[in-house]
Design a protein around this motif. Structure first.
Motif, PDB file in Angstrom:
ATOM      1  N   GLU A 132       0.937  -1.435   0.104  1.00 24.17           N
ATOM      2  CA  GLU A 132       0.041   0.143   0.065  1.00 24.17           C
ATOM      3  C   GLU A 132       0.898   1.022  -0.120  1.00 24.17           C
ATOM      4  O   GLU A 132       1.584   1.436   1.173  1.00 24.17           O
ATOM      5  N   VAL A 133       0.829   2.250  -1.467  1.00 25.34           N
ATOM      6  CA  VAL A 133       1.969   2.717  -1.268  1.00 25.34           C
ATOM      7  C   VAL A 133       1.159   4.308  -0.891  1.00 25.34           C
ATOM      8  O   VAL A 133      -0.128   4.669  -1.384  1.00 25.34           O
ATOM      9  N   MET A 134       1.310   4.971   0.052  1.00 24.46           N
ATOM     10  CA  MET A 134       0.834   6.441   0.304  1.00 24.46           C
ATOM     11  C   MET A 134       1.435   7.281   0.321  1.00 24.46           C
ATOM     12  O   MET A 134       2.909   7.976   0.722  1.00 24.46           O
ATOM     13  N   THR A 135       1.344   7.959  -1.350  1.00 23.59           N
ATOM     14  CA  THR A 135       2.186  10.261  -1.003  1.00 23.59           C
ATOM     15  C   THR A 135       1.264  10.474  -0.454  1.00 23.59           C
ATOM     16  O   THR A 135       0.355  10.872   0.941  1.00 23.59           O
ATOM     17  N   ARG A 136       2.275  11.723  -0.338  1.00 26.70           N
ATOM     18  CA  ARG A 136       2.024  13.130   0.286  1.00 26.70           C
ATOM     19  C   ARG A 136       2.030  12.729   1.630  1.00 26.70           C
ATOM     20  O   ARG A 136       1.445  13.093   2.661  1.00 26.70           O
ATOM     21  N   ALA A 137       2.499  11.828   2.487  1.00 28.02           N
ATOM     22  CA  ALA A 137       2.882  11.122   3.763  1.00 28.02           C
ATOM     23  C   ALA A 137       3.551  11.352   4.449  1.00 28.02           C
ATOM     24  O   ALA A 137       4.756  10.154   5.063  1.00 28.02           O
ATOM     25  N   ALA A 138       4.448  12.447   4.860  1.00 27.30           N
ATOM     26  CA  ALA A 138       5.386  12.704   5.425  1.00 27.30           C
ATOM     27  C   ALA A 138       5.597  12.075   6.639  1.00 27.30           C
ATOM     28  O   ALA A 138       4.132  12.122   7.418  1.00 27.30           O
ATOM     29  N   VAL A 139       6.205  11.321   7.255  1.00 25.98           N
ATOM     30  CA  VAL A 139       6.377  10.886   8.892  1.00 25.98           C
ATOM     31  C   VAL A 139       7.290  11.759   9.477  1.00 25.98           C
ATOM     32  O   VAL A 139       8.512  12.334   9.375  1.00 25.98           O
ATOM     33  N   ARG A 140       6.351  12.313  10.534  1.00 28.29           N
ATOM     34  CA  ARG A 140       6.724  13.656  11.296  1.00 28.29           C
ATOM     35  C   ARG A 140       7.184  12.610  12.957  1.00 28.29           C
ATOM     36  O   ARG A 140       8.410  13.310  13.530  1.00 28.29           O
ATOM     37  N   GLU A 141       6.809  11.964  13.358  1.00 28.64           N
ATOM     38  CA  GLU A 141       7.608  11.345  14.657  1.00 28.64           C
ATOM     39  C   GLU A 141       7.164   9.778  14.113  1.00 28.64           C
ATOM     40  O   GLU A 141       6.353   9.100  13.749  1.00 28.64           O
ATOM     41  N   VAL A 142       8.415   8.997  14.941  1.00 24.75           N
ATOM     42  CA  VAL A 142       8.471   7.842  14.940  1.00 24.75           C
ATOM     43  C   VAL A 142       8.799   7.039  16.861  1.00 24.75           C
ATOM     44  O   VAL A 142       9.569   8.076  17.087  1.00 24.75           O
ATOM     45  N   THR A 143       7.481   6.621  17.045  1.00 24.47           N
ATOM     46  CA  THR A 143       7.611   6.484  18.794  1.00 24.47           C
ATOM     47  C   THR A 143       7.264   4.385  18.293  1.00 24.47           C
ATOM     48  O   THR A 143       6.272   4.039  17.418  1.00 24.47           O
ATOM     49  N   ALA A 190      16.627  13.502  11.585  1.00 22.57           N
ATOM     50  CA  ALA A 190      15.603  14.191  13.206  1.00 22.57           C
ATOM     51  C   ALA A 190      15.245  12.304  13.252  1.00 22.57           C
ATOM     52  O   ALA A 190      15.221  12.303  14.513  1.00 22.57           O
ATOM     53  N   LEU A 191      14.778  12.042  12.275  1.00 20.92           N
ATOM     54  CA  LEU A 191      14.090  10.865  13.020  1.00 20.92           C
ATOM     55  C   LEU A 191      14.774   9.527  14.078  1.00 20.92           C
ATOM     56  O   LEU A 191      13.871   9.020  14.665  1.00 20.92           O
ATOM     57  N   ALA A 192      15.900   9.733  13.226  1.00 15.01           N
ATOM     58  CA  ALA A 192      16.941   8.568  13.949  1.00 15.01           C
ATOM     59  C   ALA A 192      17.511   9.077  15.018  1.00 15.01           C
ATOM     60  O   ALA A 192      17.615   7.762  16.245  1.00 15.01           O
TER      61      ALA A 192
END
Length: 438
Positions: A132-143, A190-192
């Protein structure tokens, strides 16, 4: 209108952040391992940067593949990845997607000669594997939420549109900072970092160098075979050396040999080191042979003007600069000129000096040198700090030479990380598709 916040969070076996070369490869590999996969791309469509590679022809890889073609702070792990997914594996992977590959002088290209064909087969591969490819979907935070009472660890990905996704495993393939117009803006660092990883400060690599000499403008537009040598402040402190076609510009030096050593140069400049370059325009001429040629010229052409005396050696712009730097006038007679100054011209043809002051920016760089330290991932490119977190591509502190090596790293690291992330997941049913997240 229903808000995304009122919809239960989607859950996936694997979420891949970044839809570039390594991200698409990781998503396909994870899905082939049986995982339910989501690929999150911040742009309007995945793979935009692929279209720019190899001047639009997409140099996929290179037969001459060895660790010597790469730079990293942990080459043991990087070499292990490239050994398991090398040139033959790249050809086999693209063959499985339907791409015909041809070889030219050891360089691998799509048979079509179009980078767009490479992107097309990757996109179709994603559909075929029901990613499932989601475009315009920038990841802002990963927890991450730690496992408790036997429950599996879960990652929560917050998108910049407010939506949340959940996944058991995550592959960060967000790219570096090179060519930010294609989406590589450094947000992956920044995410890493937020997940506890050390970032080796990135600098532009495979990029043009700036020099401080006024005669750069006089040399602008010249292309010449030569050797570029970079020296430190110490006497005879040779740091880097590359040979090939050098391009001289009004701001400094460019061309493949300059690109090859630019990452190392920029790392040293970032540490405030003083560097100088010397250009040798007779790169394949032994010193004794060159000395004999100089002596013969001194004996045979002394009755000419200085300009005529040196005509026929190199490009006239190079010779004009060498003559002026030696303190000679083009119009004076060679017979009456200071012999030491004539000798100095010959010397400058092999040691023309430049003060290296900087480089073009990330906007012009093909790749970065720096990123997440390779000391923080294992042989499967899984984080040593966060179980179930994998990384791939330019986000990691690995960069290669010109010639398909950086795309080879993208395919190899993406496949290794994606396969490992997808292991043990059950195959899902459902329709593939692109979904705009706006």
């Amino acid at each position: 209108m229903t808000s995304w916040k009122t919809i239960p969070a989607d859950r996936y076996d694997v979420a891949v952040a970044g839809g570039g070369a390594s991200g698409m490869t990781a998503a396909i590999a994870a899905a082939r391992s049986g995982a339910r996969v989501a690929l999150l791309e911040r742009g309007e469509r995945p793979g935009k940067k692929i279209l720019m590679t190899g001047n639009g022809k997409c140099n996929l890889g290179n037969r001459d593949l060895s660790p010597a073609c790469y730079y990293s702070d942990n080459m043991a792990v990087a070499a292990s990845v490239l050994e398991r997914f090398g040139t033959e594996e790249t050809i086999a992977f693209f063959s499985s997607l339907g791409l015909m590959v041809r070889e030219r002088g050891g360089y691998l290209y799509p048979f079509s000669g179009q980078a767009a064909t490479v992107l097309d087969v990757l996109r179709y591969g994603l559909e075929r594997e029901r990613v499932e490819v989601m475009t315009r979907a920038a990841v802002r935070e990963v927890t991450s939420r730690a496992a408790n009472r036997g429950a599996r660890q879960e990652y929560i990905l917050k998108l910049d549109n407010g939506r949340e996704l959940r996944a058991e495993r995550v592959v960060l393939a967000c790219g570096g900072q090179a060519a930010p117009g294609t989406g590589s803006d450094g947000s992956g660092y920044a995410l890493a970092r937020s997940l506890g990883h050390r970032i080796v400060p990135p600098v532009p690599s495979l990029v043009q160098l700036h020099c401080g000499e006024k005669y750069c403008k006089a040399l602008a537009g010249v292309r010449s075979e030569g050797t570029v040598r970079i020296y430190g402040s110490g006497q005879g402190d040779l740091l880097f050396e590359e040979t090939g076609e050098i391009q001289l510009t009004e701001y400094g030096i460019s061309g493949i040999p300059v690109f090859q050593l630019s990452g190392g140069v920029n790392q040293l400049l970032a540490r405030k080191k003083e560097l100088r370059a010397e250009l040798d325009f007779f790169p394949r001429c032994e010193e004794d042979v060159y000395e004999r040629l100089c002596r013969e010229r001194m004996e045979q052409m002394r009755q000419e003007t200085v300009e005529m005396f040196f005509t026929g050696m190199l490009h006239k712009k190079i010779m004009a600069v060498c003559v002026r730097q030696a303190g000679l006038s083009p119009e004076e007679r060679a017979a009456g000129a200071d012999r030491r100054k004539l000798r100095r011209v010959f010397e400058l043809c092999r040691h023309l000096p430049f003060t290296v002051t900087g480089s073009h920016s990330f906007e012009n760089a093909q790749v970065c040198r720096g990123g997440v330290s390779m000391r923080e991932v294992d042989g499967q490119l899984q984080s040593g700090r966060c179980h179930g977190l994998y990384m791939a591509g330019e986000l990691l502190h690995v960069d290669g030479r010109c010639g398909g090596y950086n795309l080879q790293w993208a395919w190899a690291s993406g496949y290794i990380a994606g396969s490992a992330a997808g292991q043990g997941s059950g195959r899902r049913n459902g329709k593939p598709g692109y979904r705009d997240e706006e």
